[in-house]
Design a protein around this motif. Structure first.
Motif, PDB file in Angstrom:
ATOM      1  N   PHE A  81       0.826  -1.212   0.000  1.00 16.31           N
ATOM      2  CA  PHE A  81       0.000   0.000   0.000  1.00 16.31           C
ATOM      3  C   PHE A  81       0.859   1.260   0.000  1.00 16.31           C
ATOM      4  O   PHE A  81       0.518   2.264  -0.643  1.00 16.31           O
ATOM      5  N   MET A  82       1.986   1.217   0.712  1.00 18.28           N
ATOM      6  CA  MET A  82       2.862   2.392   0.752  1.00 18.28           C
ATOM      7  C   MET A  82       3.518   2.632  -0.602  1.00 18.28           C
ATOM      8  O   MET A  82       3.656   3.786  -1.038  1.00 18.28           O
ATOM      9  N   VAL A  83       3.932   1.563  -1.297  1.00 19.45           N
ATOM     10  CA  VAL A  83       4.506   1.719  -2.636  1.00 19.45           C
ATOM     11  C   VAL A  83       3.462   2.286  -3.588  1.00 19.45           C
ATOM     12  O   VAL A  83       3.756   3.167  -4.418  1.00 19.45           O
ATOM     13  N   PHE A  84       2.230   1.811  -3.466  1.00 16.89           N
ATOM     14  CA  PHE A  84       1.146   2.346  -4.297  1.00 16.89           C
ATOM     15  C   PHE A  84       0.935   3.836  -4.013  1.00 16.89           C
ATOM     16  O   PHE A  84       0.831   4.653  -4.941  1.00 16.89           O
ATOM     17  N   GLY A  85       0.893   4.201  -2.732  1.00 13.72           N
ATOM     18  CA  GLY A  85       0.710   5.605  -2.373  1.00 13.72           C
ATOM     19  C   GLY A  85       1.867   6.470  -2.833  1.00 13.72           C
ATOM     20  O   GLY A  85       1.671   7.606  -3.284  1.00 13.72           O
ATOM     21  N   LEU A  86       3.084   5.952  -2.732  1.00 14.15           N
ATOM     22  CA  LEU A  86       4.260   6.702  -3.166  1.00 14.15           C
ATOM     23  C   LEU A  86       4.220   6.940  -4.675  1.00 14.15           C
ATOM     24  O   LEU A  86       4.549   8.029  -5.160  1.00 14.15           O
ATOM     25  N   THR A  87       3.803   5.927  -5.426  1.00 15.35           N
ATOM     26  CA  THR A  87       3.724   6.070  -6.881  1.00 15.35           C
ATOM     27  C   THR A  87       2.675   7.095  -7.275  1.00 15.35           C
ATOM     28  O   THR A  87       2.921   7.970  -8.127  1.00 15.35           O
ATOM     29  N   VAL A  88       1.511   7.018  -6.659  1.00 19.86           N
ATOM     30  CA  VAL A  88       0.455   7.992  -6.945  1.00 19.86           C
ATOM     31  C   VAL A  88       0.928   9.402  -6.592  1.00 19.86           C
ATOM     32  O   VAL A  88       0.729  10.358  -7.351  1.00 19.86           O
ATOM     33  N   LYS A  97      11.015  12.852 -13.756  1.00 20.18           N
ATOM     34  CA  LYS A  97      10.736  11.649 -14.543  1.00 20.18           C
ATOM     35  C   LYS A  97      11.402  10.428 -13.940  1.00 20.18           C
ATOM     36  O   LYS A  97      10.813   9.338 -13.881  1.00 20.18           O
ATOM     37  N   ALA A  98      12.636  10.583 -13.466  1.00 17.06           N
ATOM     38  CA  ALA A  98      13.356   9.454 -12.879  1.00 17.06           C
ATOM     39  C   ALA A  98      12.645   8.934 -11.643  1.00 17.06           C
ATOM     40  O   ALA A  98      12.530   7.708 -11.439  1.00 17.06           O
ATOM     41  N   VAL A  99      12.146   9.828 -10.805  1.00 16.43           N
ATOM     42  CA  VAL A  99      11.446   9.415  -9.585  1.00 16.43           C
ATOM     43  C   VAL A  99      10.126   8.742  -9.934  1.00 16.43           C
ATOM     44  O   VAL A  99       9.767   7.701  -9.362  1.00 16.43           O
ATOM     45  N   ARG A 100       9.395   9.316 -10.881  1.00 17.30           N
ATOM     46  CA  ARG A 100       8.098   8.738 -11.265  1.00 17.30           C
ATOM     47  C   ARG A 100       8.258   7.321 -11.793  1.00 17.30           C
ATOM     48  O   ARG A 100       7.505   6.413 -11.414  1.00 17.30           O
ATOM     49  N   TRP A 101       9.245   7.107 -12.649  1.00 14.54           N
ATOM     50  CA  TRP A 101       9.406   5.788 -13.247  1.00 14.54           C
ATOM     51  C   TRP A 101      10.032   4.791 -12.271  1.00 14.54           C
ATOM     52  O   TRP A 101       9.776   3.583 -12.354  1.00 14.54           O
ATOM     53  N   ALA A 102      10.821   5.263 -11.339  1.00  9.14           N
ATOM     54  CA  ALA A 102      11.368   4.367 -10.314  1.00  9.14           C
ATOM     55  C   ALA A 102      10.253   3.826  -9.422  1.00  9.14           C
ATOM     56  O   ALA A 102      10.192   2.616  -9.144  1.00  9.14           O
ATOM     57  N   THR A 103       9.363   4.704  -8.988  1.00 11.73           N
ATOM     58  CA  THR A 103       8.253   4.252  -8.143  1.00 11.73           C
ATOM     59  C   THR A 103       7.277   3.383  -8.939  1.00 11.73           C
ATOM     60  O   THR A 103       6.761   2.384  -8.414  1.00 11.73           O
ATOM     61  N   THR A 104       7.044   3.745 -10.196  1.00  9.21           N
ATOM     62  CA  THR A 104       6.148   2.943 -11.033  1.00  9.21           C
ATOM     63  C   THR A 104       6.735   1.551 -11.275  1.00  9.21           C
ATOM     64  O   THR A 104       6.010   0.547 -11.271  1.00  9.21           O
ATOM     65  N   LEU A 143      13.194   1.794  -5.053  1.00 10.63           N
ATOM     66  CA  LEU A 143      12.777   2.706  -3.983  1.00 10.63           C
ATOM     67  C   LEU A 143      13.966   3.510  -3.455  1.00 10.63           C
ATOM     68  O   LEU A 143      13.823   4.696  -3.136  1.00 10.63           O
ATOM     69  N   VAL A 144      15.139   2.868  -3.361  1.00 13.71           N
ATOM     70  CA  VAL A 144      16.344   3.604  -2.979  1.00 13.71           C
ATOM     71  C   VAL A 144      16.632   4.696  -4.007  1.00 13.71           C
ATOM     72  O   VAL A 144      17.009   5.823  -3.653  1.00 13.71           O
ATOM     73  N   THR A 145      16.445   4.374  -5.281  1.00 13.01           N
ATOM     74  CA  THR A 145      16.664   5.357  -6.339  1.00 13.01           C
ATOM     75  C   THR A 145      15.759   6.572  -6.153  1.00 13.01           C
ATOM     76  O   THR A 145      16.217   7.721  -6.196  1.00 13.01           O
TER      77      THR A 145
END
Length: 283
Positions: A81-88, A97-104, A143-145
């Motif tokens: 759920f936290m990964v989902f929330g972080l991506t959203v 862009k790098a952060v968005r695609w790393a979380t996605t 996630l580290v990225t």
């Protein structure tokens, strides 16, 4: 890195930076829980009733091994759920862009990781356990990225901090490698993975922070050191070590630790003036 400038701060009760740190930290804890679960063979207590377990109505643990498996699943659900929330949050708040695609990417890997997690309970084979660990490390790396990119402008000299952390942690990895200087045991095994994953995260962060710098040798050095650490972690993933293989394992572990240490030293030597200026500036 200039692209990380938009990744600090945030609105609402929790900033994106804080959410990224919390998600990555809990994923690190989940990795260690998963390793302990695998070493203890705790998932086997629930093998016959998956996705339930052996306690009341199959929903609660009946003994310590099933509690380990149950708690591991609970933390995994929270992390999901936290990964989902972080991506959203990354997409809604317009992060780089790098952060968005790393979380996605981390979110996209979750379904496969869940399937592999189920297979570790129902089949418990070394190939499946290894694949489960590899996917967990991939999610952790992404996630580290994302987290490292939010740290880039939060620290005055992030390259120095990353290099110092790697240089401090990698020697501990070499010492803590089971059968190198100390006998293998469950606490040693978990400690080795804890320090190894932290050193890997430090080297990965340093490489990311150094990509836009003129000192080009730092990024390949950190990539080499991170790869060496991952090789060591995978090597230690064997659940049963025959006594005849302990000498070879010790030699390989020591060699891998030495290579990672050399890479960390090379990166630190090139990190904005080296160790002495870094220590004096951070004191």
């Amino acid at each position: 890195m200039a692209s990380a400038s938009s990744d600090t701060g945030g609105g609402g009760l929790v900033s994106f930076h804080q959410l990224a740190v919390a998600t990555t930290a809990l994923t690190f804890v989940l990795l260690l829980l998963g390793i302990y679960t695998a070493v203890a063979g705790a998932g086997l207590t629930c093998a016959g009733r998956w996705p339930f377990c052996d306690g009341w109505l199959g929903l609660f643990p009946a003994n310590w091994p099933s509690f380990i498996e149950w708690f591991h699943r609970l933390v995994a659900m929270v992390v999901g759920f936290m990964v989902f929330g972080l991506t959203v949050s990354a997409w809604r708040r317009g992060r780089s862009k790098a952060v968005r695609w790393a979380t996605t990417g981390a979110l996209a890997l979750l379904p496969t990781q869940i399937i592999l997690g189920a297979l570790t309970v129902t089949q418990y084979e070394i190939v499946i356990l290894t694949a489960h660990f590899v996917f967990a490390v991939l999610i952790f790396s992404l996630l580290v990225t994302a987290t490292a990119l939010t740290f880039d402008t939060a620290l005055e000299t992030p390259q120095r901090w990353g290099a110092l952390a790697a240089f401090a942690l990698v020697p501990v990895v070499a010492v803590a490698t089971p059968f190198v200087l100390i006998s293998g045991s469950v606490p040693v095994h978990i400690g080795y993975y804890a320090v190894g994953l932290l050193a890997f995260a430090a080297l990965l962060s340093l490489g990311l922070w150094s990509m836009d710098e003129s000192a080009s040798r730092r990024t390949p050095a950190t990539a080499f050191g991170a790869a060496a650490l991952l090789a060591g972690l995978l090597l230690q993933g064997r659940l049963v070590i025959a006594p005849s293989a302990q000498a070879e394992l010790a030699l390989a572990g020591g060699l891998i630790g030495g290579l990672a240490l050399a890479a960390a030293w090379w990166a630190l030597r090139d990190a904005a003036g080296g160790l002495v200026p870094a220590l004096s500036r951070s004191s």
